[in-house]
Scaffold this active site. Structure first.
Site, PDB file in Angstrom:
ATOM      1  N   ASP A   1      -9.590   3.142   9.194  1.00 61.52           N
ATOM      2  CA  ASP A   1      -9.851   2.439   7.924  1.00 61.52           C
ATOM      3  C   ASP A   1     -10.828   1.301   8.180  1.00 61.52           C
ATOM      4  O   ASP A   1     -10.478   0.123   8.102  1.00 61.52           O
ATOM      5  CB  ASP A   1      -8.548   1.908   7.329  1.00 61.52           C
TER       6      ASP A   1
ATOM      7  N   LYS B   1       5.168  -6.124   8.837  1.00 58.47           N
ATOM      8  CA  LYS B   1       4.742  -4.865   8.237  1.00 58.47           C
ATOM      9  C   LYS B   1       5.944  -3.935   8.197  1.00 58.47           C
ATOM     10  O   LYS B   1       6.601  -3.712   9.222  1.00 58.47           O
ATOM     11  CB  LYS B   1       3.614  -4.244   9.054  1.00 58.47           C
TER      12      LYS B   1
ATOM     13  N   GLY C   1       0.820  -1.198   0.000  1.00 54.94           N
ATOM     14  CA  GLY C   1       0.000   0.000   0.000  1.00 54.94           C
ATOM     15  C   GLY C   1       0.853   1.245   0.000  1.00 54.94           C
ATOM     16  O   GLY C   1       2.086   1.176  -0.014  1.00 54.94           O
ATOM     17  N   ALA C   2       0.193   2.403   0.031  1.00 54.08           N
ATOM     18  CA  ALA C   2       0.923   3.664   0.030  1.00 54.08           C
ATOM     19  C   ALA C   2       1.694   3.861   1.322  1.00 54.08           C
ATOM     20  O   ALA C   2       2.746   4.505   1.352  1.00 54.08           O
ATOM     21  CB  ALA C   2      -0.058   4.820  -0.172  1.00 54.08           C
ATOM     22  N   GLU C   3       1.187   3.263   2.410  1.00 53.12           N
ATOM     23  CA  GLU C   3       1.772   3.493   3.732  1.00 53.12           C
ATOM     24  C   GLU C   3       2.766   2.416   4.154  1.00 53.12           C
ATOM     25  O   GLU C   3       3.725   2.704   4.856  1.00 53.12           O
ATOM     26  CB  GLU C   3       0.635   3.556   4.767  1.00 53.12           C
ATOM     27  N   ALA C   4       2.555   1.181   3.690  1.00 51.95           N
ATOM     28  CA  ALA C   4       3.422   0.087   4.148  1.00 51.95           C
ATOM     29  C   ALA C   4       3.287  -1.123   3.234  1.00 51.95           C
ATOM     30  O   ALA C   4       2.381  -1.200   2.392  1.00 51.95           O
ATOM     31  CB  ALA C   4       3.057  -0.293   5.579  1.00 51.95           C
TER      32      ALA C   4
END
Length: 211
Positions: free
Chosen positions: A122, A30, A12-15
């Site tokens: 989320d 993660k 994803g964009a974050e991890a």
């Protein structure tokens, strides 16, 4: 190296999420990787804070009796968390096979989070996994944060609105599904009606902007 293999699960964009073997246990790693577009020192601070925050959220939830993955190891400086692998159908999968009562259970769990001052960030149905038993695990708190209970109705409403938008996609079943969610929420949290009104205000404002 503390793990024996890595298999990418999601990016994803974050991890990024990897399945690994952690001392003979199936686990998830993660990783918040550095972002080239950010100043290196700022990037380090952001990744460190977000990693610590996620672990603290999971710890608080666990202490309140909410099922979350067990954390085996974390390194804030590297943006790494290694946690329990939760396997099973998601609330989305069960709902789409006709098990509508999962929405009541999801509502109750979200209410428990809010009652201890946690905004998930989320609330997708895929973030509730039924590994065993009647109560699902809540996963992926990477976008979550703490707020003061009883002073954060708008934050809770914003949190729930993410799920309401998802339930909008279920057509003629949408209103029924939302009521199931709110019934579960109200069974745990006395702020249910106030939060629901907050969601209505957010959705009305969005419709106004769209026009």
């Amino acid at each position: 190296m503390l793990y024996r293999y890595m298999k990418l699960i999601a990016r994803g964009a974050e991890a990024e999420l990897y399945e690994i073997d952690w001392f003979g246990m199936r686990a998830v790693m993660k990783i918040r990787r550095p972002k080239a577009y950010r100043d290196p020192e700022l990037d380090r601070i952001i990744r460190t804070k977000r990693t610590l925050n996620e672990v603290r959220l999971m710890s608080r939830a666990h202490s309140a009796g909410i099922k979350v993955p067990a954390v085996y190891f974390f390194n804030p400086a590297e943006g790494v968390i290694i946690m329990q692998y939760i396997e099973g159908p998601t609330a989305k999968q069960l709902l789409e096979t006709g098990k509508e009562d999962v929405l009541y259970e999801v509502g109750a769990l979200v209410a428990k989070l809010h009652k201890i001052g946690i905004v998930h960030g989320d609330l997708a149905l895929t973030n509730f996994i039924y590994q065993s038993g009647a109560t699902p695990y809540i996963i992926d708190m990477g976008l979550g944060y703490f707020v003061e209970p009883k002073r954060a109705v708008l934050e809770y409403a914003r949190d729930v609105n993410v799920l309401m938008r998802i339930l909008d996609t279920y057509g003629h079943k949408s209103d029924e599904y939302k009521e199931l969610f709110w019934s579960g929420y109200a069974s745990v949290n006395e702020l249910a009606e106030v939060v629901k009104k907050g969601v209505d205000v957010i959705r009305a404002s969005a419709r106004y902007v769209e026009r």
